[in-house]
Design a protein around this motif. Structure first.
Motif, PDB file in Angstrom:
ATOM      1  N   PRO A  29      16.749 -14.429  35.271  1.00  0.00           N
ATOM      2  CA  PRO A  29      16.026 -15.610  35.772  1.00  0.00           C
ATOM      3  C   PRO A  29      15.618 -15.475  37.238  1.00  0.00           C
ATOM      4  N   ARG A  30      16.474 -14.849  38.045  1.00  0.00           N
ATOM      5  CA  ARG A  30      16.138 -14.664  39.464  1.00  0.00           C
ATOM      6  C   ARG A  30      14.985 -13.676  39.599  1.00  0.00           C
ATOM      7  N   ALA A  31      14.970 -12.621  38.809  1.00  0.00           N
ATOM      8  CA  ALA A  31      13.872 -11.656  38.841  1.00  0.00           C
ATOM      9  C   ALA A  31      12.569 -12.304  38.397  1.00  0.00           C
ATOM     10  N   ILE A  32      12.626 -13.180  37.398  1.00  0.00           N
ATOM     11  CA  ILE A  32      11.428 -13.895  36.940  1.00  0.00           C
ATOM     12  C   ILE A  32      10.916 -14.803  38.049  1.00  0.00           C
ATOM     13  N   GLU A  33      11.834 -15.479  38.722  1.00  0.00           N
ATOM     14  CA  GLU A  33      11.458 -16.344  39.843  1.00  0.00           C
ATOM     15  C   GLU A  33      10.750 -15.545  40.939  1.00  0.00           C
ATOM     16  N   LYS A  34      11.289 -14.380  41.255  1.00  0.00           N
ATOM     17  CA  LYS A  34      10.670 -13.516  42.275  1.00  0.00           C
ATOM     18  C   LYS A  34       9.304 -13.013  41.810  1.00  0.00           C
ATOM     19  N   ALA A  35       9.165 -12.694  40.520  1.00  0.00           N
ATOM     20  CA  ALA A  35       7.886 -12.237  39.983  1.00  0.00           C
ATOM     21  C   ALA A  35       6.839 -13.335  40.100  1.00  0.00           C
ATOM     22  N   HIS A  36       7.219 -14.569  39.766  1.00  0.00           N
ATOM     23  CA  HIS A  36       6.298 -15.700  39.903  1.00  0.00           C
ATOM     24  C   HIS A  36       5.830 -15.836  41.350  1.00  0.00           C
ATOM     25  N   ALA A  37       6.766 -15.757  42.278  1.00  0.00           N
ATOM     26  CA  ALA A  37       6.431 -15.890  43.697  1.00  0.00           C
ATOM     27  C   ALA A  37       5.470 -14.789  44.141  1.00  0.00           C
ATOM     28  N   ALA A  38       5.702 -13.572  43.687  1.00  0.00           N
ATOM     29  CA  ALA A  38       4.820 -12.455  44.055  1.00  0.00           C
ATOM     30  C   ALA A  38       3.432 -12.628  43.457  1.00  0.00           C
ATOM     31  N   LEU A  39       3.368 -13.105  42.220  1.00  0.00           N
ATOM     32  CA  LEU A  39       2.074 -13.315  41.572  1.00  0.00           C
ATOM     33  C   LEU A  39       1.281 -14.411  42.274  1.00  0.00           C
ATOM     34  N   VAL A  40       1.955 -15.489  42.658  1.00  0.00           N
ATOM     35  CA  VAL A  40       1.283 -16.579  43.366  1.00  0.00           C
ATOM     36  C   VAL A  40       0.801 -16.097  44.729  1.00  0.00           C
ATOM     37  N   ALA A  41       1.620 -15.321  45.409  1.00  0.00           N
ATOM     38  CA  ALA A  41       1.241 -14.804  46.731  1.00  0.00           C
ATOM     39  C   ALA A  41       0.051 -13.854  46.630  1.00  0.00           C
ATOM     40  N   GLY A  42      -0.044 -13.086  45.537  1.00  0.00           N
ATOM     41  CA  GLY A  42      -1.132 -12.129  45.391  1.00  0.00           C
ATOM     42  C   GLY A  42      -2.392 -12.712  44.797  1.00  0.00           C
TER      43      GLY A  42
END
Length: 96
Positions: A29-42
């Motif tokens: 779940p933490r990795a998914i959260e980080k992936a979401h954040a990276a996708l939004v930032a990009g």
């Protein structure tokens, strides 16, 4: 609390950070959260990060979770992660 190493590979570059989590069950779940954040930032830059991946390792170096960014890309029509879409059990019919 045990430490976990998160390795994110984007565009052939790997970034690593460590984070303490209460249990290995929280790594994905933490990795998914980080992936979401990276996708939004990009997103504003138009970068396609769908080929990126995050792997999470425990203190002993064992892989405990892998998250492909393509699995968490937002479905523009539903505005929710594809992996969170509700699924029905096979063979179950809903009455109308």
């Amino acid at each position: 609390m045990p430490k976990f190493r998160f390795e994110t590979t984007e565009f052939d570059q790997t970034t690593t950070f460590e984070e303490e989590l209460a249990s290995p069950d929280l790594a994905s779940p933490r990795a998914i959260e980080k992936a979401h954040a990276a996708l939004v930032a990009g997103a504003p830059t138009g970068l396609d990060q769908s080929g990126s991946v995050t792997r999470v390792y425990d203190e002993a170096g064992y892989l405990v979770a892998t998250v492909n960014f393509s699995d968490v890309v937002l479905d523009s029509s539903q505005q929710q992660p594809i992996s969170d879409q509700p699924t029905e059990e096979p063979g179950v019919m809903r009455s109308g």
